[in-house]
Motif scaffolding. Structure first.
Motif, PDB file in Angstrom:
ATOM      1  N   ARG A   1       0.816  -1.206   0.000  1.00  0.00           N
ATOM      2  CA  ARG A   1       0.000   0.000   0.000  1.00  0.00           C
ATOM      3  C   ARG A   1       0.858   1.268   0.000  1.00  0.00           C
ATOM      4  O   ARG A   1       0.509   2.273  -0.613  1.00  0.00           O
ATOM      5  N   GLN A   2       2.010   1.221   0.706  1.00  0.00           N
ATOM      6  CA  GLN A   2       2.841   2.422   0.855  1.00  0.00           C
ATOM      7  C   GLN A   2       3.824   2.604  -0.300  1.00  0.00           C
ATOM      8  O   GLN A   2       4.009   3.719  -0.791  1.00  0.00           O
ATOM      9  N   PHE A   3       4.457   1.505  -0.746  1.00  0.00           N
ATOM     10  CA  PHE A   3       5.548   1.640  -1.715  1.00  0.00           C
ATOM     11  C   PHE A   3       5.143   1.209  -3.125  1.00  0.00           C
ATOM     12  O   PHE A   3       5.554   1.838  -4.091  1.00  0.00           O
ATOM     13  N   GLY A   4       4.398   0.129  -3.250  1.00  0.00           N
ATOM     14  CA  GLY A   4       3.778  -0.199  -4.525  1.00  0.00           C
ATOM     15  C   GLY A   4       4.606  -0.961  -5.527  1.00  0.00           C
ATOM     16  O   GLY A   4       4.064  -1.780  -6.268  1.00  0.00           O
ATOM     17  N   THR A   5       5.910  -0.734  -5.614  1.00  0.00           N
ATOM     18  CA  THR A   5       6.740  -1.426  -6.606  1.00  0.00           C
ATOM     19  C   THR A   5       7.953  -2.036  -5.924  1.00  0.00           C
ATOM     20  O   THR A   5       8.358  -1.627  -4.826  1.00  0.00           O
ATOM     21  N   ALA A   6       8.565  -3.008  -6.618  1.00  0.00           N
ATOM     22  CA  ALA A   6       9.760  -3.650  -6.076  1.00  0.00           C
ATOM     23  C   ALA A   6      10.908  -2.655  -5.981  1.00  0.00           C
ATOM     24  O   ALA A   6      11.680  -2.667  -5.010  1.00  0.00           O
ATOM     25  N   GLN A   7      11.004  -1.752  -6.977  1.00  0.00           N
ATOM     26  CA  GLN A   7      12.090  -0.775  -6.962  1.00  0.00           C
ATOM     27  C   GLN A   7      11.948   0.196  -5.803  1.00  0.00           C
ATOM     28  O   GLN A   7      12.947   0.571  -5.172  1.00  0.00           O
ATOM     29  N   ALA A   8      10.731   0.601  -5.491  1.00  0.00           N
ATOM     30  CA  ALA A   8      10.508   1.516  -4.363  1.00  0.00           C
ATOM     31  C   ALA A   8      10.923   0.859  -3.053  1.00  0.00           C
ATOM     32  O   ALA A   8      11.517   1.517  -2.177  1.00  0.00           O
ATOM     33  N   MET A   9      10.628  -0.420  -2.859  1.00  0.00           N
ATOM     34  CA  MET A   9      11.051  -1.118  -1.647  1.00  0.00           C
ATOM     35  C   MET A   9      12.568  -1.261  -1.609  1.00  0.00           C
ATOM     36  O   MET A   9      13.187  -1.120  -0.541  1.00  0.00           O
ATOM     37  N   LEU A  10      13.174  -1.533  -2.773  1.00  0.00           N
ATOM     38  CA  LEU A  10      14.632  -1.681  -2.831  1.00  0.00           C
ATOM     39  C   LEU A  10      15.326  -0.367  -2.501  1.00  0.00           C
ATOM     40  O   LEU A  10      16.347  -0.345  -1.805  1.00  0.00           O
ATOM     41  N   ASP A  11      14.751   0.750  -2.956  1.00  0.00           N
ATOM     42  CA  ASP A  11      15.334   2.062  -2.665  1.00  0.00           C
ATOM     43  C   ASP A  11      15.275   2.381  -1.173  1.00  0.00           C
ATOM     44  O   ASP A  11      16.194   3.010  -0.632  1.00  0.00           O
ATOM     45  N   GLN A  12      14.229   1.939  -0.501  1.00  0.00           N
ATOM     46  CA  GLN A  12      14.107   2.192   0.943  1.00  0.00           C
ATOM     47  C   GLN A  12      15.096   1.351   1.726  1.00  0.00           C
ATOM     48  O   GLN A  12      15.616   1.802   2.744  1.00  0.00           O
ATOM     49  N   GLY A  13      15.330   0.145   1.287  1.00  0.00           N
ATOM     50  CA  GLY A  13      16.213  -0.750   2.019  1.00  0.00           C
ATOM     51  C   GLY A  13      15.587  -1.196   3.326  1.00  0.00           C
ATOM     52  O   GLY A  13      14.471  -0.794   3.692  1.00  0.00           O
ATOM     53  N   VAL A  14      16.318  -2.036   4.042  1.00  0.00           N
ATOM     54  CA  VAL A  14      15.808  -2.535   5.325  1.00  0.00           C
ATOM     55  C   VAL A  14      15.617  -1.387   6.304  1.00  0.00           C
ATOM     56  O   VAL A  14      14.628  -1.333   7.043  1.00  0.00           O
ATOM     57  N   ALA A  15      16.523  -0.421   6.309  1.00  0.00           N
ATOM     58  CA  ALA A  15      16.426   0.696   7.260  1.00  0.00           C
ATOM     59  C   ALA A  15      15.174   1.526   6.989  1.00  0.00           C
ATOM     60  O   ALA A  15      14.436   1.891   7.925  1.00  0.00           O
ATOM     61  N   GLY A  16      14.915   1.842   5.714  1.00  0.00           N
ATOM     62  CA  GLY A  16      13.740   2.660   5.393  1.00  0.00           C
ATOM     63  C   GLY A  16      12.441   1.938   5.692  1.00  0.00           C
ATOM     64  O   GLY A  16      11.495   2.541   6.221  1.00  0.00           O
ATOM     65  N   LEU A  17      12.372   0.648   5.363  1.00  0.00           N
ATOM     66  CA  LEU A  17      11.170  -0.120   5.667  1.00  0.00           C
ATOM     67  C   LEU A  17      10.951  -0.233   7.172  1.00  0.00           C
ATOM     68  O   LEU A  17       9.818  -0.122   7.654  1.00  0.00           O
ATOM     69  N   SER A  18      12.031  -0.430   7.917  1.00  0.00           N
ATOM     70  CA  SER A  18      11.935  -0.517   9.380  1.00  0.00           C
ATOM     71  C   SER A  18      11.430   0.792   9.970  1.00  0.00           C
ATOM     72  O   SER A  18      10.588   0.800  10.880  1.00  0.00           O
ATOM     73  N   LEU A  19      11.944   1.912   9.467  1.00  0.00           N
ATOM     74  CA  LEU A  19      11.512   3.216   9.968  1.00  0.00           C
ATOM     75  C   LEU A  19      10.022   3.435   9.728  1.00  0.00           C
ATOM     76  O   LEU A  19       9.298   3.897  10.619  1.00  0.00           O
ATOM     77  N   TYR A  20       9.569   3.092   8.551  1.00  0.00           N
ATOM     78  CA  TYR A  20       8.144   3.268   8.236  1.00  0.00           C
ATOM     79  C   TYR A  20       7.265   2.410   9.150  1.00  0.00           C
ATOM     80  O   TYR A  20       6.248   2.881   9.682  1.00  0.00           O
ATOM     81  N   LEU A  21       7.649   1.152   9.354  1.00  0.00           N
ATOM     82  CA  LEU A  21       6.836   0.257  10.186  1.00  0.00           C
ATOM     83  C   LEU A  21       6.835   0.698  11.641  1.00  0.00           C
ATOM     84  O   LEU A  21       5.815   0.589  12.332  1.00  0.00           O
ATOM     85  N   ARG A  22       7.986   1.222  12.123  1.00  0.00           N
ATOM     86  CA  ARG A  22       8.019   1.721  13.500  1.00  0.00           C
ATOM     87  C   ARG A  22       7.123   2.944  13.654  1.00  0.00           C
ATOM     88  O   ARG A  22       6.447   3.107  14.680  1.00  0.00           O
ATOM     89  N   GLN A  23       7.107   3.794  12.653  1.00  0.00           N
ATOM     90  CA  GLN A  23       6.233   4.960  12.694  1.00  0.00           C
ATOM     91  C   GLN A  23       4.756   4.558  12.713  1.00  0.00           C
ATOM     92  O   GLN A  23       3.929   5.218  13.342  1.00  0.00           O
ATOM     93  N   GLN A  24       4.464   3.484  12.010  1.00  0.00           N
ATOM     94  CA  GLN A  24       3.086   2.985  11.976  1.00  0.00           C
ATOM     95  C   GLN A  24       2.759   2.104  13.180  1.00  0.00           C
ATOM     96  O   GLN A  24       1.623   1.638  13.310  1.00  0.00           O
ATOM     97  N   LYS A  25       3.753   1.878  14.064  1.00  0.00           N
ATOM     98  CA  LYS A  25       3.585   1.058  15.266  1.00  0.00           C
ATOM     99  C   LYS A  25       3.123  -0.354  14.901  1.00  0.00           C
ATOM    100  O   LYS A  25       2.177  -0.911  15.487  1.00  0.00           O
TER     101      LYS A  25
END
Length: 523
Positions: free
Chosen positions: A219-243
């Motif tokens: 829902r947030q990133f939408g494509t494989a490239q968008a997730m790859l650009d965020q990396g583990v750190a970016g995905l972790s930050l987003y999920l922590r913000q969403q609790k």
């Protein structure tokens, strides 16, 4: 010298009539006389019905008349029937209504409420009696004449009415079954659209539908490239913000997939929108299913079918499915009546010396009940050690899997009849231990996060159905739960201890042995 064995008595007495017991009318006809016995036939349609009144001999006393399905005209039809009975000196009568989906209910309910004996005629019986007289004609008068012949020959059957309690249980389990089918279909569609926009993404999760993060990332990133650009750190930050709770290794798996992901299909963005819309619909249906299952458990606890949970391999939903389709157990004279209604027996073709009694299952039966029984058979083969071993033996003997399911279903019906009709818990010589009803019900409610007052209500209702001789056995797993709660101290669910204390007191058990802890004993 061997003594002669006494001859076995016949298990069933000869039938008094050739007709079905619920269709016999001849004793009543003999009592008042054929010319004084009336038969009212209704051929029902969507918005109206056509009816006719004859005597037992077939003399038409009221010609075919159309009546609309509204209160005024139906009440007028009742009044006209009463008047005709008086004018033609008919001292007894039945109302034969052809079963037609839901359209016959309006007529049936009005005449039943007015005090007439209302009987059902199956369309198949109407067809068989119409074809010899009018082989190429299908009209309302021809159908009414065929219905009269069916009623005279015992094919207008009395239906056992269902009480409000049983009807609501039946509607609830069927509604739940429908929601489960729709949710399952949605899950297949979601996977198809998800694979179009993110090929292989669903394989990153062992349990896609239970994952907290799978659809949030889509829902947030939408494509494989968008997730790859965020990396583990970016995905972790987003999920922590969403609790949102997650595991780091899940994100590692997603990033590894994103590095090697195949290209998306044409129209990927629209595929993504459709998948997310379907996922919202699926989650909504799952919430409805959970709420409905709580309601089903509450209704089941008020019936003797709750005793089926003492059968290893049978849970709350399975017991409710069986009970809802069965109705009151008092309607069944034996276990054979259950399998007969469900059509769990082979069709037969016999003529002279030719006798084929091993055909497929009969086509005309209560399909809903048969589906439930065969579903239970599948569960028992999978989850019950006794029936798993039996199915293994039959498989080695070369038996058809369908034969195995029917055999297990038939055995379940025999055992279930003894449990429910006899108001007793599961007993079987090949199994050393039965299931515990209250423990299963409690586990079900805890998994569904049912409010504690409702949990206590259902446990108390189920206790009323359990034989008092089994109270001590039912109390044992509940007492173990209390001890486990005490050992956890205040970190455990405190209302659970209070509820179990109330239920144990209702079961009449004594003090629960435990090590002194300084806390107040809940019993």
């Amino acid at each position: 010298m061997a003594s002669k064995r006494p001859a076995k008595k016949s298990r069933s007495k000869a039938a008094q009539f050739l007709q079905k017991p619920s269709g016999v009318i001849h004793p009543r006809v003999q009592k008042v006389g054929p010319e004084h016995f009336g038969i009212v036939c209704f051929d029902c349609h969507k918005l109206s019905s056509t009816w006719m009144l004859t005597d037992f001999y077939g003399k038409v006393l009221v010609l075919p008349t159309e009546v609309a399905h509204n209160r005024v005209e139906l009440d007028d039809a009742v009044a006209r029937v009463r008047l005709a009975l008086t004018q033609h000196d008919l001292r007894d009568c039945i109302v034969a209504v052809e079963r037609t989906g839901r359209y016959h209910h309006a007529v049936k309910n009005v005449f039943a409420k007015a005090g007439f004996e209302t009987r059902m005629v199956h369309p198949f019986a109407t067809k068989q009696f119409r074809q010899p007289a009018s082989p190429d004609q299908k009209s309302d008068p021809a159908d009414l004449a065929a219905m009269r012949c069916a009623a005279v020959n015992g094919f207008a059957l009395i239906e056992t009415p269902l009480s409000e309690q049983w009807r609501q249980l039946q509607l609830s389990i069927r509604h739940r079954r429908d929601l489960v089918r729709k949710a399952s279909a949605l899950a297949c569609q979601i996977r198809e659209h998800l694979d179009a926009v993110l090929p292989g993404y669903a394989a990153c999760f062992d349990k896609l539908w239970d994952s907290n993060i799978a659809f949030r990332l889509v829902r947030q990133f939408g494509t494989a490239q968008a997730m790859l650009d965020q990396g583990v750190a970016g995905l972790s930050l987003y999920l922590r913000q969403q609790k949102v709770r997650y595991q780091e290794r899940s994100l590692d798996t997603v990033i590894v997939w994103a590095k090697n992901a195949a290209a998306a299909d044409v129209g990927a963005d629209l595929h993504r929108q459709i998948a997310l819309a379907y996922e919202d619909d699926r989650q909504q249906k799952n919430q409805q299913i959970i709420a409905l299952e709580r309601d089903i458990a509450q209704r089941l606890a008020q019936t003797p079918y709750v005793l089926l949970m003492s059968f290893p391999g049978i849970n709350v939903v399975t017991s409710a499915d069986f009970g809802g389709e069965m109705g009151p157990i008092e309607n069944y004279a034996s276990a054979r009546a259950i399998t007969g209604r469900a059509g769990l027996f082979p069709s037969r073709h016999q003529s002279g010396s030719t006798d084929h009694a091993d055909g497929p299952l009969v086509r005309r039966a209560n399909r809903s009940l048969r589906a439930v029984i065969l579903g239970i058979a599948s569960n028992l083969i999978c989850c019950n050690q006794h029936f798993r071993a039996l199915s293994g033996q039959w498989k080695m003997a070369g038996k058809d899997p369908r034969h195995t399911h029917v055999k297990v279903g038939s055995r379940f019906c025999r055992i279930a009849y003894q449990i429910v009709a006899g108001r007793q818990v599961f007993r079987h010589p090949s199994l050393r231990e039965r299931g515990y009803i209250l423990d299963k019900l409690l586990a079900f409610h805890m998994a569904h996060q049912t409010p504690w007052p409702e949990v206590l209500r259902d446990l108390q209702n189920a206790t009323d159905q359990i034989p008092k001789s089994e109270y001590a056995a039912e109390a044992k797993p509940l007492a173990d739960r209390i001890l486990a709660t005490r050992e956890r101290g205040k970190t455990g669910p405190q209302p659970l201890s209070e509820i179990l204390a109330i239920v144990l007191a209702r079961l009449g058990v004594g003090m629960i042995p435990s090590t002194p802890s300084g806390e107040k004993d809940p019993t």
